[in-house]
Design an enzyme around this catalytic site. Structure first.
Site, PDB file in Angstrom:
ATOM      1  N   TYR A  41       0.835  -1.191   0.000  1.00 36.95           N
ATOM      2  CA  TYR A  41       0.000   0.000   0.000  1.00 36.95           C
ATOM      3  C   TYR A  41       0.875   1.249   0.000  1.00 36.95           C
ATOM      4  O   TYR A  41       1.976   1.253   0.552  1.00 36.95           O
ATOM      5  CB  TYR A  41      -0.891   0.044   1.246  1.00 36.95           C
ATOM      6  N   TYR A  77      -0.124 -10.170   0.371  1.00 41.63           N
ATOM      7  CA  TYR A  77       0.975  -9.670   1.195  1.00 41.63           C
ATOM      8  C   TYR A  77       0.952 -10.345   2.567  1.00 41.63           C
ATOM      9  O   TYR A  77      -0.101 -10.777   3.053  1.00 41.63           O
ATOM     10  CB  TYR A  77       0.897  -8.151   1.351  1.00 41.63           C
ATOM     11  N   ARG A 136      -2.432 -12.339   3.391  1.00 43.46           N
ATOM     12  CA  ARG A 136      -3.756 -11.898   2.995  1.00 43.46           C
ATOM     13  C   ARG A 136      -3.968 -12.177   1.517  1.00 43.46           C
ATOM     14  O   ARG A 136      -3.079 -11.941   0.696  1.00 43.46           O
ATOM     15  CB  ARG A 136      -3.913 -10.389   3.245  1.00 43.46           C
ATOM     16  N   HIS A 188      -6.944  -8.527  -2.651  1.00 41.18           N
ATOM     17  CA  HIS A 188      -8.274  -7.973  -2.404  1.00 41.18           C
ATOM     18  C   HIS A 188      -8.289  -6.484  -2.672  1.00 41.18           C
ATOM     19  O   HIS A 188      -7.257  -5.808  -2.666  1.00 41.18           O
ATOM     20  CB  HIS A 188      -8.728  -8.245  -0.958  1.00 41.18           C
ATOM     21  N   HIS A 199     -10.479  -3.081  -1.285  1.00 42.86           N
ATOM     22  CA  HIS A 199     -11.432  -2.543  -0.320  1.00 42.86           C
ATOM     23  C   HIS A 199     -12.450  -1.672  -1.059  1.00 42.86           C
ATOM     24  O   HIS A 199     -12.094  -0.904  -1.955  1.00 42.86           O
ATOM     25  CB  HIS A 199     -10.724  -1.694   0.728  1.00 42.86           C
TER      26      HIS A 199
END
Length: 244
Positions: free
Chosen positions: A114, A153, A163, A166, A168
């Site tokens: 991110y 990640y 995870r 995905h 959000h």
């Protein structure tokens, strides 16, 4: 609270959500309530009014993550990664479209990182990718984004916990108090059933409501694949939303 006003009330199925105390999701333990929840009185007018997004001015590339970050930062390249289209329809619990509602999304880049100062994953940042987008649904409730497929990640829930890839997604109702937040996973990802966060859901059908489906009919030949992710705000076919 349903997104559309003036609809008959459908009681929420509280068993749809995971229990508050879920030791398998370690960072949630300290946040789980130790006492019974308190039911609030009926919301006031101020809690049910606005904002009205119909007149919100959108940038030309707000929903195009391939372009919206590089232009504001003087870059001239394209993000690295698998190009995809993410699209779908927002409907209420009765199958009617939710028009002119704000849909926001944020994600990691193709390497699983991110653009956030607290993200210390060793994957590099992409100078051409910001990882955020927004759009308004049209008259029939449709929304659309162009982006790159995010990478999985690791996170410190266990020795080797990852995870799934995905995105959000936030959907805004007729007021701030009706904002809904969920995630879209990708069909066929083997990390989905072993993710500690996903495993807090006891109902496999709830998990499936968060899976984006490959849609070849809306893919662009020699360009990008498309994933359809419909969002139902409440009712029998509701999408699972996080408690925020």
């Amino acid at each position: 609270m349903p997104l559309n006003k003036g609809k008959r009330f459908v009681e929420r199925d509280r068993t749809w959500h995971p229990v508050a105390y879920t030791p398998g999701y370690k960072t949630a333990v300290a946040r789980s309530p130790s006492q019974a929840l308190v039911s609030l009185q009926a919301p006031t007018v101020s809690e049910l009014s606005g904002p009205d997004f119909q007149h919100l001015r959108m940038g030309p590339h707000d929903n195009d993550l391939l372009l919206n970050y590089r232009e504001g930062n003087g870059q001239d390249g394209l993000p690295v990664g698998e190009r995809i289209i993410m699209f779908g329809r927002v409907t209420d619990q009765f199958g009617k479209p939710v028009p002119h509602t704000l849909v926001e999304m944020w994600q990691a880049n193709a390497g699983g990182r991110y653009r956030h100062k607290k993200d210390q994953y060793l994957a590099p940042l992409d100078p051409n990718f910001g990882g955020v987008g927004r759009c308004l649904t049209d008259e029939e409730g449709w929304y659309r984004f162009r982006t790159v497929k995010p990478g999985p990640y690791p996170w410190p829930n266990g020795i080797n916990t990852w995870r799934p890839a995905h995105i959000h997604v936030s959907v805004m109702g007729p007021s701030i108090s009706t904002r809904l937040v969920t995630q879209m996973y990708f069909e066929g990802d083997p990390l989905i059933p072993i993710c500690p966060i996903v495993r807090t859901l006891n109902d496999p059908e709830a998990v499936q409501t968060m899976v984006g489906r490959l849609d070849m009919a809306h893919s662009r030949p020699m360009d990008c694949l498309a994933y359809r992710f419909d969002i139902v705000t409440r009712g029998e076919l509701q999408t699972y939303f996080e408690n925020v």
